[in-house]
Design a protein around this motif. Structure first.
Motif, mmCIF file in Angstrom:
data_model
loop_
_atom_site.group_PDB
_atom_site.id
_atom_site.type_symbol
_atom_site.label_atom_id
_atom_site.label_comp_id
_atom_site.label_asym_id
_atom_site.label_seq_id
_atom_site.Cartn_x
_atom_site.Cartn_y
_atom_site.Cartn_z
ATOM 1 N N ASN A 2 59.583 23.499 -22.862
ATOM 2 C CA ASN A 2 58.166 23.670 -23.176
ATOM 3 C C ASN A 2 57.315 23.890 -21.936
ATOM 4 O O ASN A 2 56.286 24.548 -22.011
ATOM 5 N N LEU A 5 58.306 27.908 -19.992
ATOM 6 C CA LEU A 5 57.872 29.208 -20.507
ATOM 7 C C LEU A 5 56.472 29.613 -20.042
ATOM 8 O O LEU A 5 56.285 30.763 -19.621
ATOM 9 N N PRO A 6 55.467 28.730 -20.068
ATOM 10 C CA PRO A 6 54.157 29.151 -19.568
ATOM 11 C C PRO A 6 54.188 29.540 -18.095
ATOM 12 O O PRO A 6 53.527 30.501 -17.691
ATOM 13 N N LEU A 9 55.574 32.976 -17.908
ATOM 14 C CA LEU A 9 54.599 33.965 -18.369
ATOM 15 C C LEU A 9 53.515 34.198 -17.318
ATOM 16 O O LEU A 9 53.088 35.330 -17.094
ATOM 17 N N GLY A 46 49.441 34.792 -23.090
ATOM 18 C CA GLY A 46 50.522 34.057 -23.731
ATOM 19 C C GLY A 46 50.795 32.739 -23.043
ATOM 20 O O GLY A 46 51.033 31.718 -23.685
ATOM 21 N N GLY A 47 50.730 32.736 -21.713
ATOM 22 C CA GLY A 47 50.912 31.492 -20.960
ATOM 23 C C GLY A 47 49.807 30.496 -21.250
ATOM 24 O O GLY A 47 50.058 29.303 -21.412
ATOM 25 N N TRP A 50 50.183 29.180 -24.860
ATOM 26 C CA TRP A 50 51.326 28.291 -25.002
ATOM 27 C C TRP A 50 50.943 26.863 -24.574
ATOM 28 O O TRP A 50 51.502 25.886 -25.084
ATOM 29 N N LEU A 51 49.984 26.744 -23.650
ATOM 30 C CA LEU A 51 49.592 25.426 -23.152
ATOM 31 C C LEU A 51 48.593 24.718 -24.057
ATOM 32 O O LEU A 51 48.360 23.522 -23.902
ATOM 33 N N THR A 56 52.755 19.829 -33.955
ATOM 34 C CA THR A 56 54.182 20.123 -34.137
ATOM 35 C C THR A 56 54.898 18.931 -34.727
ATOM 36 O O THR A 56 54.507 17.818 -34.586
#
Length: 56
Positions: A2, A5-6, A9, A46-47, A50-51, A56
């Motif tokens: 998790n 990925l940011p 990006l 996207g980064g 994502w943050l 969830t």
């Protein structure tokens, strides 16, 4: 994963922004600049997205 990925990006966005700037300085066509610039904005956005915390 998790947190990775940011960062990836943001790195991709930075590389694409640098590439767009380099292309601009070398006299690339506007279409190519728009394409690379758009991809850079999408990767950076996207980064950021994502943050943003979500349920969830």
């Amino acid at each position: 994963m998790n947190a990775v990925l940011p960062v990836l990006l943001f790195a991709l966005g930075g590389v694409l922004i640098g590439g767009a700037w380099s292309m601009h300085r070398q006299g690339a066509s506007r279409g190519a600049l728009w394409l690379v610039g758009t991809l850079a904005v999408l990767a950076t956005a996207g980064g950021v997205l994502w943050l943003i915390p979500g349920d969830t």
